[in-house]
Structure formats: structure tokens, C-alpha cells
Design an enzyme around this catalytic site. Structure first.
Site, PDB file in Angstrom:
ATOM      1  N   ARG A   1      37.327 -66.024  44.887  1.00  0.00           N
ATOM      2  CA  ARG A   1      37.861 -64.762  44.360  1.00  0.00           C
ATOM      3  C   ARG A   1      37.094 -63.523  44.855  1.00  0.00           C
ATOM      4  O   ARG A   1      37.151 -62.477  44.222  1.00  0.00           O
ATOM      5  CB  ARG A   1      37.814 -64.779  42.832  1.00  0.00           C
ATOM      6  CG  ARG A   1      38.772 -65.736  42.164  1.00  0.00           C
ATOM      7  CD  ARG A   1      38.966 -65.390  40.711  1.00  0.00           C
ATOM      8  NE  ARG A   1      39.748 -66.392  40.012  1.00  0.00           N
ATOM      9  CZ  ARG A   1      41.086 -66.428  39.994  1.00  0.00           C
ATOM     10  NH1 ARG A   1      41.772 -65.517  40.631  1.00  0.00           N
ATOM     11  NH2 ARG A   1      41.714 -67.371  39.330  1.00  0.00           N
TER      12      ARG A   1
ATOM     13  N   ASP B   1      51.027 -68.008  37.965  1.00  0.00           N
ATOM     14  CA  ASP B   1      51.350 -67.064  36.884  1.00  0.00           C
ATOM     15  C   ASP B   1      52.766 -66.489  36.998  1.00  0.00           C
ATOM     16  O   ASP B   1      53.311 -65.993  36.018  1.00  0.00           O
ATOM     17  CB  ASP B   1      50.362 -65.888  36.884  1.00  0.00           C
ATOM     18  CG  ASP B   1      48.932 -66.337  36.670  1.00  0.00           C
ATOM     19  OD1 ASP B   1      48.723 -67.518  36.342  1.00  0.00           O
ATOM     20  OD2 ASP B   1      48.015 -65.508  36.829  1.00  0.00           O
TER      21      ASP B   1
ATOM     22  N   LYS C   1      51.328 -66.268  46.337  1.00  0.00           N
ATOM     23  CA  LYS C   1      50.888 -67.451  45.586  1.00  0.00           C
ATOM     24  C   LYS C   1      50.484 -67.047  44.188  1.00  0.00           C
ATOM     25  O   LYS C   1      49.877 -65.993  44.011  1.00  0.00           O
ATOM     26  CB  LYS C   1      49.665 -68.041  46.305  1.00  0.00           C
ATOM     27  CG  LYS C   1      48.929 -69.085  45.562  1.00  0.00           C
ATOM     28  CD  LYS C   1      47.441 -68.771  45.363  1.00  0.00           C
ATOM     29  CE  LYS C   1      47.158 -67.682  44.379  1.00  0.00           C
ATOM     30  NZ  LYS C   1      45.779 -67.552  43.935  1.00  0.00           N
ATOM     31  N   THR C   2      50.786 -67.769  43.197  1.00  0.00           N
ATOM     32  CA  THR C   2      50.155 -67.781  41.879  1.00  0.00           C
ATOM     33  C   THR C   2      51.048 -68.524  40.905  1.00  0.00           C
ATOM     34  O   THR C   2      52.264 -68.283  40.848  1.00  0.00           O
ATOM     35  CB  THR C   2      49.810 -66.389  41.298  1.00  0.00           C
ATOM     36  OG1 THR C   2      49.272 -66.590  39.986  1.00  0.00           O
ATOM     37  CG2 THR C   2      50.965 -65.413  41.187  1.00  0.00           C
TER      38      THR C   2
ATOM     39  N   ASP D   1      46.011 -59.683  43.318  1.00  0.00           N
ATOM     40  CA  ASP D   1      44.724 -59.127  43.756  1.00  0.00           C
ATOM     41  C   ASP D   1      44.440 -59.483  45.217  1.00  0.00           C
ATOM     42  O   ASP D   1      43.961 -58.651  45.990  1.00  0.00           O
ATOM     43  CB  ASP D   1      43.590 -59.649  42.864  1.00  0.00           C
ATOM     44  CG  ASP D   1      43.662 -59.048  41.456  1.00  0.00           C
ATOM     45  OD1 ASP D   1      44.103 -57.891  41.324  1.00  0.00           O
ATOM     46  OD2 ASP D   1      43.282 -59.746  40.496  1.00  0.00           O
TER      47      ASP D   1
ATOM     48  N   GLY E   1      43.146 -68.359  42.322  1.00  0.00           N
ATOM     49  CA  GLY E   1      43.355 -69.636  41.638  1.00  0.00           C
ATOM     50  C   GLY E   1      44.254 -70.567  42.432  1.00  0.00           C
ATOM     51  O   GLY E   1      45.134 -70.127  43.171  1.00  0.00           O
TER      52      GLY E   1
HETATM   53  P1  FBP Z   1      45.591 -66.328  40.476  1.00  0.00           P
HETATM   54  O1  FBP Z   1      46.136 -65.084  39.850  1.00  0.00           O
HETATM   55  O2  FBP Z   1      44.480 -66.080  41.401  1.00  0.00           O
HETATM   56  O3  FBP Z   1      46.682 -67.162  41.082  1.00  0.00           O
HETATM   57  O4  FBP Z   1      44.970 -67.234  39.311  1.00  0.00           O
HETATM   58  C1  FBP Z   1      45.746 -67.686  38.267  1.00  0.00           C
HETATM   59  C2  FBP Z   1      44.966 -68.308  37.156  1.00  0.00           C
HETATM   60  O5  FBP Z   1      45.251 -69.690  37.125  1.00  0.00           O
HETATM   61  C3  FBP Z   1      45.292 -67.648  35.823  1.00  0.00           C
HETATM   62  O6  FBP Z   1      46.439 -68.204  35.243  1.00  0.00           O
HETATM   63  C4  FBP Z   1      44.025 -67.877  35.045  1.00  0.00           C
HETATM   64  O7  FBP Z   1      43.833 -66.894  34.044  1.00  0.00           O
HETATM   65  C5  FBP Z   1      42.957 -67.769  36.090  1.00  0.00           C
HETATM   66  O8  FBP Z   1      43.548 -68.170  37.298  1.00  0.00           O
HETATM   67  C6  FBP Z   1      41.768 -68.638  35.797  1.00  0.00           C
HETATM   68  O9  FBP Z   1      40.778 -68.378  36.729  1.00  0.00           O
HETATM   69  P2  FBP Z   1      39.615 -69.364  37.119  1.00  0.00           P
HETATM   70  O10 FBP Z   1      40.208 -70.376  38.031  1.00  0.00           O
HETATM   71  O11 FBP Z   1      38.654 -68.488  37.844  1.00  0.00           O
HETATM   72  O12 FBP Z   1      39.099 -69.982  35.873  1.00  0.00           O
END
Ligand code: FBP
Length: 543
Positions: free
Chosen positions: A146, A206, A203-204, A177, A82
Site C-alpha cells: 500500500r 469493495d 481492482k477492489t 487510491d 488489498g
Molecule cells: P483495496 O481498496 O486496496 O482493494 O482494499 C480493500 C480492503 O479489502 C478493504 O475492504 C479493507 O478495509 C482493507 O482492504 C483492509 O486492508 P488490509 O489488507 O491492509 O488489512
């Protein structure tokens, strides 16, 4: 200057991110020395067996002084998972770092995430391209994806593609991941003498890629500031009109860090914390009853409005729902098409009961495809709607029983994508650039299987401390796609930690009384106590 660039972008492109003194003074040829040796966070024997070449490596410390001349180095970079504010500045830090190592060095970006490495989709990042993206949000310079790297055929193709470009180091910018990917790739490339080193970068938005060494992941700061601005605006609207309860789900996947940080920044009436729900083994109905009681207490004071913050992953932490999701994960592991009746027939008796009791749309959302890493896609589960509907039902019962005499009208919101690509705050702009520059120093020192790390983050940037942390240090074994796999352990909210304790101290007061804070938009210029503010989470964790 192109007319298609906003005034903010033009002004922001002039911002020179700050670096820790040891990097500012010594550049990327800084001396890299061995610190303490390391072990994995759990399951040491299994992780050591799976990662014989990268297990137990020492922390890489940076000391004042410079190595001599270094040859040019070709580096590949991948944005993975993400989006998170500041990704472009990580790339800028790598770019400037490897050019400072040797001006003939080249940076290649693999396009669309890890699949770009395997499918040989790439572009060279030139100075002109780089300059157009400095201090901007988004991952659009090279895109993200991803794709999980888990087959040797993928690793081999990646190595072939790197060799064709003369690439001897890869930087994977990602969350837990994606850095698991980086760890696996580093091990494989070392074991097979490919001559390609792999460096990860935390990075994230979250905020769950966090250890004793990695103080925070980049993007968390900016995303929380954007969501807190929006929540503050909604609170002001709620307090003006005095007629709505706002149920706001916040991104963050499993961990509640984003909801908790935003709760602390805005002093919303209720901030749910998934980890507490799990620890107290709460049922969905108990959560709803607690919320209805807060609504009733405020109504008794004449306040028929309020704001509830809901972490995105809440449902997974309600024990009965968590068990159901675990069973669904295994059942749907191979992307199997599954009808409602088929699912019910395969679930345990308890989980089948829970599944049948859910509104049909929520049951369908729980059964949707998993992401490539086997995670349920919590962003697509409308928990905010589920809770506000159940609270309305509960309040109707309470009204009948003479326990509530207010009016309840709910508005549902989901904040996630609004914050992931925002222009990075000064903190994220500096932190990301420093992470990228640190990665270039690790590349210069020919390290592999390390994560770029910058510490001491509550202090001004010149006092930050760069280093390299072996990724195997963060690994443990977890069940994914129905099998035990080595993965980076997620850092969940600690119930004995500073941020949660701060919420506990205040939550009765904030629930019933209106103590809203209105943080306003991110400030890129101005007094340092406003423009360079770090998150409450990191301040309270390090207090
Ligand atoms: P990462 O863990 O890859 O940084 O992604 C975070 C995130 O934004 C989460 O908060 C959310 O649940 C998910 O990505 C949403 O994924 P997508 O962008 O595939 O809808």
C-alpha cells in the site's frame, strides 16, 4: 504435475478465459480510435491545473481491424492495495497480449506493490511462471503493498529503474487510491518526457471503483459469492439450532456494496446500509433500537435467531462518529503517538463527548494508525461486537418494560480476508483476463493515463466492449492527511439505485419472516445460469 497443487488448481489451470469478440478476432493490435473528450467528475478547474498533460483526453475506443507490425515492448506490472480474486488473470491477459504484439516482448513484475518500483525489486514473469498462476486467486505471484507514491524522488527512482529494464509501459492494478497513484505517475512521466506510459486497472473487492464507464471493479463478484456462501451456511445453522443471532461485519471499507450484494444474495434478516444511515442522520442508538425491534418481533413469533449484515465502514457514516473520525484523521495525520487524554484534549467538545461515551476498546480501535493513504482502518473496528452488545443492553431494558420476552444470544463474525484470495469465479476469471488484454492493446497504442475498461458485463463475454478511460475523468479534490488532494472519487451505494430499492421492497418481509437463500459455493463448471452468474448489483444497476 506437482503433488503440492490441489485437484481444483490442476483442473482450473486448463480453463481458457473468454475475451470480447473485438479482441478475440483482432488481438491486441486492434485499431484504437478517439471517442468523446472527457472532463473530471468534479473540481474541473483544479484537476485540469494539476494534470495539464492528461486532463480531458478522449475515451479510447477499440474498432475491428489491426495495426501493422509492432516492436517488442517491455512492460512493468504492479499489484497494489488489498488482494482481489482475479489479479493473476489480469497479469496473464497482459502477458499474452504483449507476447501477441511481439513475441520478444517482456513482462516484469515489481515486487510487494508500488514500493517494488521505487526500490527496484522485480522479477521477469516467464511463460513457465505465468502458467502456474492462471485462474488462481491471490496476489502471490509478485505480492502487493500500500505504499503511496507522492514524492518526485519516488517517481524519478521508478523511472530510472524502468529505464534500466527497457520498460516503456507500467500497469498499476489497484483500487481508487492506487489508480490515483497511476494518474499522478502518468502525468509526471509525460511532463518529464520519460517515455514511460502508465495504465491503470480497476481492482477492489469493495466495488467502489465504479463510474458510468467502469461497471464494476474485479474481485467484487468472487468475494461476494464467497461471503454469501458463508452467510447462507450460517443462516442454515441459525435456522436449524434456532438459538443464535449472528452479527456479521463484511469488508468493503466505506461503501456498503458488499453488504448490500450479500444481503440480496442471502435475504438475511437485516442488512444495514451505511449510506442510508448517513442520509437519515441516524445515531448509533437509533440503529440499535431498530435492531432490537426486529429481534423482539421475531421473538414474538418464537424465532430467537437471526442474521444481521453490517458494512465494515458503518461507524464513519453515523454523523457524530463521522465527525469524530474526521477530527481524529487530522489529529493522527502524521502518525503522531497520542494517548487517550491527549486525544480528548484536542477534540471539539461534541466529538470529545462521543469519544468518551464509546467502549474503551472501540475508542482505541478508532485511534489506531491510519493507512498510508490516510484512511481509518475500518477492518480493525469491531462494529459487530459494539452493536450486538448494545442490542443486548437495549433488549434487557425492553424486557423490564414488558416489551420483549425472548432470549438473545449473539455470535459475532467478520468476513473479509476469507474472500479476497479465492479462486476467481468464471466472471472474474474472464473479466480480469479481458482487462489485462485490453491494457496490452492500450500499451500497443502508446496510451498513458488511461484505465483499462471492459463494458456490457451483464451480457455473455463475447459481447463485452473493451475501451480505455482517462483516469482524470474520475478525479476530484478530497481532504486526506489534513490537506486537500486530487483523488479518484469513491462510488458509494446509491439510495435511488436498483440494488438498494430491491432491499427496500423486501426488508420488512425478510426481517420478520425467515426467507433465507443458501447460495452455496462458487461453481466453476456446470450450467451457465449457475456458473457464469453475475452479481445482483450489476444486474439491478443495468436493469
Ligand atoms: P483495496 O481498496 O486496496 O482493494 O482494499 C480493500 C480492503 O479489502 C478493504 O475492504 C479493507 O478495509 C482493507 O482492504 C483492509 O486492508 P488490509 O489488507 O491492509 O488489512
Amino acid at each position: 504435475m506437482s503433488a503440492s497443487i490441489s485437484a481444483l488448481q490442476i483442473a482450473r489451470s486448463q480453463y481458457q478465459p473468454k475475451l470480447p469478440t473485438v479482441l478475440a478476432e483482432n488481438g491486441p493490435k486492434v485499431i484504437v480510435s478517439n471517442g468523446e473528450s472527457t472532463t473530471s467528475v468534479a473540481d474541473q478547474a483544479e484537476i485540469e491545473k494539476l494534470f495539464p498533460n492528461t486532463y480531458g483526453m478522449p475515451i479510447a475506443n477499440f474498432d475491428a481491424g489491426q495495426s501493422g507490425d509492432m516492436p517488442a515492448v517491455n512492460v512493468g506490472v504492479i499489484l497494489s492495495g488489498g488482494q482481489a480474486p482475479g489479479g493473476h488473470n489480469v497479469i496473464a491477459g497482459i502477458f499474452d497480449g504483449i507476447k501477441a504484439i511481439n513475441s520478444e516482448s517482456k513482462l516484469y513484475g515489481f515486487l510487494g506493490g508500488p514500493s517494488g518500483l521505487v526500490d527496484n525489486q522485480y522479477m521477469e514473469i516467464t511463460a513457465e511462471i505465468m502458467d502456474a498462476y492462471r485462474n488462481t486467486g491471490g496476489f502471490d505471484i509478485i505480492g502487493s503493498g500500500r505504499t503511496k507514491l507522492e514524492e518526485t524522488a519516488q517517481y524519478d527512482k521508478g523511472a530510472q529503474n524502468c529505464k534500466a529494464l527497457g520498460i516503456t509501459a507500467l500497469v498499476i492494478i489497484g483500487g481508487d487510491d492506487s489508480n490515483t497513484n497511476a494518474c499522478v505517475l502518468a502525468e509526471y512521466y509525460l511532463a518529464n518526457n520519460t517515455g514511460i506510459n502508465v495504465i491503470g486497472c480497476p481492482k477492489t473487492i469493495d466495488g467502489d471503483l465504479k463510474t458510468a464507464q467502469i461497471e464494476t471493479s474485479f474481485g467484487f463478484d468472487t468475494a461476494c459469492k464467497v461471503y454469501s456462501e458463508l452467510i447462507g451456511n450460517i443462516q442454515r445453522d441459525a435456522n436449524s439450532a434456532k438459538k443464535y443471532w449472528h452479527f456479521i461485519k463484511l469488508m468493503g471499507r466505506s461503501a456498503s456494496h458488499i453488504a448490500l450484494e450479500c444481503g440480496l444474495q442471502t435475504q438475511a434478516n437485516v442488512t444495514l446500509v451505511s449510506e442510508e444511515v448517513e442520509a437519515k442522520k441516524m445515531t448509533l442508538q437509533q440503529i440499535v433500537d431498530d435492531l432490537a425491534n426486529v429481534v423482539a418481533k421475531r421473538a414474538a413469533n418464537g424465532d430467537n435467531f437471526g442474521v444481521v449484515l453490517i458494512p465494515e465502514g458503518l461507524v464513519e457514516f453515523i454523523p457524530a462518529m463521522g465527525a469524530l473520525i474526521g477530527e481524529l484523521n487530522d489529529l493522527l495525520a502524521d502518525g503522531a503517538e497520542a494517548t487517550r487524554d491527549f486525544i480528548i484534549s484536542k477534540l471539539s467538545a461534541d466529538s470529545a463527548e462521543v469519544f468518551k461515551s464509546l467502549p474503551v476498546d472501540i475508542a482505541e480501535q478508532l485511534s489506531m494508525d491510519r493507512d498510508p493513504h490516510g484512511n481509518v482502518q475500518v477492518s480493525r473496528i469491531e462494529t459487530e461486537k459494539l452493536l450486538s452488545q448494545m442490542v443486548a443492553t437495549k433488549l434487557a431494558e425492553m424486557k423490564q418494560a414488558g416489551q420483549y420476552n425472548g432470549s438473545f444470544s449473539a455470535q459475532n463474525h467478520f468476513f473479509g480476508y476469507e474472500g479476497r484470495c479465492a479462486a476467481p469465479s468464471n466472471f472474474d476469471a474472464d473479466y480480469c483476463y479481458s482487462l489485462g488484454y485490453t491494457a496490452s492493446a492500450l500499451i500497443g497504442a502508446e496510451k498513458s493515463g488511461y484505465m483499462s475498461c471492459v463494458q456490457n458485463l451483464t451480457q455473455p463475454a463475447n459481447q463485452w466492449k473493451p475501451c480505455g478511460v482517462p483516469i482524470t475523468m474520475m478525479m476530484n479534490m478530497e481532504r486526506r492527511h489534513g490537506h486537500m488532494k486530487p483523488v479518484i472519487q469513491k462510488a458509494l451505494t446509491e439510495l435511488d439505485g436498483g440494488p438498494f430499492n430491491k432491499l427496500l421492497e423486501n426488508r420488512e418481509d425478510w426481517a420478520v419472516n425467515t426467507k433465507y437463500l443458501y447460495p452455496g459455493p462458487i461453481q466453476y463448471w456446470g450450467p451457465t445460469e449457475v456458473a457464469d452468474l453475475t452479481t445482483k448489483t450489476i444486474q439491478l444497476e443495468q436493469a
